[in-house]
Design a protein around this motif. Structure first.
Motif, short mmCIF file in Angstrom:
data_model
loop_
_atom_site.label_atom_id
_atom_site.label_comp_id
_atom_site.label_asym_id
_atom_site.label_seq_id
_atom_site.Cartn_x
_atom_site.Cartn_y
_atom_site.Cartn_z
N ALA A 293 0.85 -1.20 0.00
CA ALA A 293 0.00 0.00 0.00
C ALA A 293 0.88 1.25 0.00
CB ALA A 293 -0.95 -0.01 1.19
N ARG A 294 1.91 1.24 -0.83
CA ARG A 294 2.93 2.29 -0.82
C ARG A 294 2.35 3.69 -0.95
NH1 ARG A 294 6.42 3.03 -5.00
NH2 ARG A 294 4.54 3.39 -6.26
N ASP A 295 1.42 3.87 -1.87
CA ASP A 295 0.92 5.22 -2.11
C ASP A 295 0.12 5.74 -0.91
OD1 ASP A 295 2.17 5.13 -4.54
OD2 ASP A 295 0.35 4.68 -5.68
N ASP A 296 -0.61 4.87 -0.23
CA ASP A 296 -1.33 5.28 0.98
C ASP A 296 -0.34 5.63 2.09
OD1 ASP A 296 -3.86 4.87 -0.17
OD2 ASP A 296 -3.86 2.75 0.40
N VAL A 297 0.69 4.83 2.22
CA VAL A 297 1.72 5.11 3.24
C VAL A 297 2.41 6.43 2.93
CG1 VAL A 297 3.92 4.31 4.19
CG2 VAL A 297 2.06 2.68 3.79
N LEU A 298 2.73 6.65 1.67
CA LEU A 298 3.39 7.90 1.27
C LEU A 298 2.51 9.10 1.60
CD1 LEU A 298 5.58 9.53 -0.22
CD2 LEU A 298 4.38 9.00 -2.35
N ALA A 299 1.21 9.00 1.34
CA ALA A 299 0.30 10.11 1.63
C ALA A 299 0.31 10.45 3.11
CB ALA A 299 -1.12 9.75 1.16
N GLU A 303 1.53 13.97 4.89
CA GLU A 303 0.67 14.70 5.82
C GLU A 303 1.40 15.03 7.11
OE1 GLU A 303 -2.96 12.65 6.54
OE2 GLU A 303 -3.65 12.75 4.45
N ALA A 304 2.34 14.18 7.48
CA ALA A 304 3.13 14.40 8.69
C ALA A 304 4.33 15.30 8.45
CB ALA A 304 3.58 13.06 9.27
N GLY A 305 4.48 15.81 7.24
CA GLY A 305 5.58 16.71 6.94
C GLY A 305 6.87 16.02 6.57
N ILE A 306 6.78 14.76 6.18
CA ILE A 306 7.97 13.97 5.86
C ILE A 306 8.15 13.90 4.35
CG2 ILE A 306 9.02 11.67 6.00
CD1 ILE A 306 7.42 11.36 8.68
N THR A 309 9.82 9.97 -0.86
CA THR A 309 9.70 10.11 -2.32
C THR A 309 9.68 8.73 -2.97
OG1 THR A 309 11.08 12.08 -2.11
CG2 THR A 309 10.69 11.29 -4.32
N VAL A 310 9.09 8.65 -4.14
CA VAL A 310 9.06 7.40 -4.91
C VAL A 310 10.05 7.49 -6.06
CG1 VAL A 310 7.67 5.91 -6.38
CG2 VAL A 310 6.67 6.92 -4.31
N TYR A 311 11.01 6.61 -6.05
CA TYR A 311 11.93 6.39 -7.18
C TYR A 311 11.89 4.89 -7.49
CZ TYR A 311 13.99 10.88 -5.79
OH TYR A 311 14.20 12.20 -5.46
N TYR A 312 11.22 4.48 -8.55
CA TYR A 312 10.60 5.21 -9.64
C TYR A 312 9.21 4.65 -9.81
CZ TYR A 312 15.35 6.73 -10.33
OH TYR A 312 16.59 7.26 -10.11
N PRO A 313 8.18 5.49 -10.02
CA PRO A 313 6.81 5.00 -10.02
C PRO A 313 6.41 4.22 -11.26
CG PRO A 313 6.85 7.35 -10.49
CD PRO A 313 8.26 6.96 -10.12
N VAL A 314 7.13 4.41 -12.38
CA VAL A 314 6.83 3.70 -13.63
C VAL A 314 8.13 3.13 -14.17
CG1 VAL A 314 5.87 3.86 -15.95
CG2 VAL A 314 4.98 5.34 -14.13
N PRO A 315 8.21 1.80 -14.33
CA PRO A 315 9.43 1.24 -14.92
C PRO A 315 9.54 1.68 -16.38
CG PRO A 315 7.74 -0.44 -14.67
CD PRO A 315 7.21 0.77 -14.00
N LEU A 316 10.77 1.72 -16.85
CA LEU A 316 11.01 2.30 -18.17
C LEU A 316 10.28 1.60 -19.29
CD1 LEU A 316 14.83 3.09 -17.92
CD2 LEU A 316 12.91 4.68 -17.69
N HIS A 317 10.14 0.28 -19.21
CA HIS A 317 9.52 -0.44 -20.32
C HIS A 317 8.04 -0.12 -20.49
CE1 HIS A 317 8.63 -3.04 -16.89
NE2 HIS A 317 7.69 -3.63 -17.61
#
Length: 377
Positions: A293-299, A303-306, A309-317
């Motif tokens: 649930a990476r995107d929910d965790v990231l959100a 919100e907590a001011g942290i 970052t996501v590297y990388y959200p879309v693989p090149l292919h």
């Protein structure tokens, strides 16, 4: 509390006087391109990387492009690389008219899996281009074996994120025929603008890169080939010469910060912390964890001011620009899983223990509230 993704001013604290003095020296010299600061930096980065020669250029992207050009790789050639990296790696391959051929990654290191390389080789393969992603060295000995077994394929290292990293005491950049470094400001060794370098053990390749970075000139106004305008500025070289003296200490600090995160997150089954294989010296350009649930965790972290970052959200292919390669979801499952799960936590010189505690505590809370297992999605 606010914990930024990156705060470059912290690394520069205490260097202001030296950086200003370096700038003043360049300004007063009247020489702003290909002068003493550049040549001095080239000698220093060659020594650091264990290469015979280094050629300072305008950026890490240009370094990749120039390395491929110097090696004679062009139209009709195939270059084997990873689908999980920044786009510049493939951008350089495309820029010389070659075709990228992807190989899936090792799920532990995020680097290209050498066990899968051989099946990607064809009669058109000219080079292997591994990336030392996030600061962890790729498995260069095994890739060297593959290159040699196939009749001497070229081996070109993308060291953009791994300056100072090593494998069995051998620095990255010294394994391949050529290697490219980036000194973009966010890198472990960053200029105050764009900068890069090509390193090589072969004088002929170094001479070719020197010509190519300067419009293909072998002498003033004598152009042997079509090149680029890719000279490193004297000013950036001067800044890098100041900062290079701190690189070892900064990398050691990053390793200590990584160890602290490892301790703080130990026993949290929902968080997979980074791997450092035996013999590897990881320089932690990024501290990349895996979570469900990476995107929910990231959100929640944001919100907590942290500044996670996501590297990388879309693989090149699966990038639109590379759709002509004909790939589809499922072709490189480990790269795709990494793109769903990887979350990079703040890590840089000057990050405090209080900030790390705050990041770890909020990450623990977030993964407990969003317990989707890794691999789902």
């Amino acid at each position: 509390m606010q914990v930024p993704q990156l705060d470059l001013t912290r690394a520069h604290r205490g260097l202001e006087v030296e950086l200003l003095a370096a700038a003043e020296k360049v300004i007063l010299s009247g020489r702003y391109a290909l002068g003493e600061e550049v040549s001095g930096f080239e000698a220093a980065i060659a020594e650091l990387s264990g290469a015979a020669e280094a050629v300072a250029v305008n950026s890490g992207t240009d370094a990749l492009n120039l390395a491929l050009m110097a090696a004679g790789i062009g139209s009709g050639a195939e270059v084997v690389t990873t689908p999980f990296t920044f786009f510049a790696t493939v951008e350089a391959i495309l820029a010389v008219g070659a075709r990228p051929v992807f190989v899936d990654i090792d799920p532990g290191t995020f680097n290209v899996n050498p066990q899968l390389v051989e099946r990607a080789l064809t009669a058109r393969t000219r080079a292997l281009l591994p990336v030392h992603l996030f600061g962890h060295p790729a498995d260069m000995p095994r890739l060297e074996d593959v290159a040699e077994a196939e009749g001497g394929l070229l081996l070109i290292e993308d060291c953009a994120q791994a300056v100072g990293a090593s494998l069995n005491g051998v620095p990255v950049g010294s394994f391949g025929d050529l290697a490219a470094f980036s000194f973009y400001p966010t890198k472990n060794l960053g200029a105050l603008g764009d900068a890069g370098a090509v390193v090589t053990r072969y004088p002929d390749y170094a001479a070719a890169v020197r010509r190519l970075r300067n419009h293909g000139q072998s002498a003033p106004y004598h152009h042997d080939t079509r090149g680029l305008n890719s000279r490193m500025d004297e000013l950036q070289a001067a800044f890098l010469n100041v900062k290079l003296r701190r690189l070892s200490a900064w990398n050691q600090e990053r390793r200590k910060l990584a160890a602290t995160y490892g301790e703080l997150l130990a026993g949290i089954s929902e968080v997979e912390t980074p791997t450092e294989l035996a013999g590897c010296y990881h320089v932690y350009h990024q501290y990349a964890v895996r979570v469900g649930a990476r995107d929910d965790v990231l959100a929640e972290l944001k919100e907590a001011g942290i500044g996670a970052t996501v590297y990388y959200p879309v693989p090149l292919h699966l990038m639109k620009v590379l759709s002509f390669l004909g790939h589809k979801p499922g072709d490189f499952p480990e790269a795709e899983r990494a793109a769903r799960e990887v979350l990079c936590l703040p890590i840089y010189p000057g990050l405090t223990a209080k900030e790390q505690d705050y990041v770890a505590e909020h990450l623990k809370r977030a993964v407990k509230r969003h317990p989707q297992s890794k691999g789902e999605g």
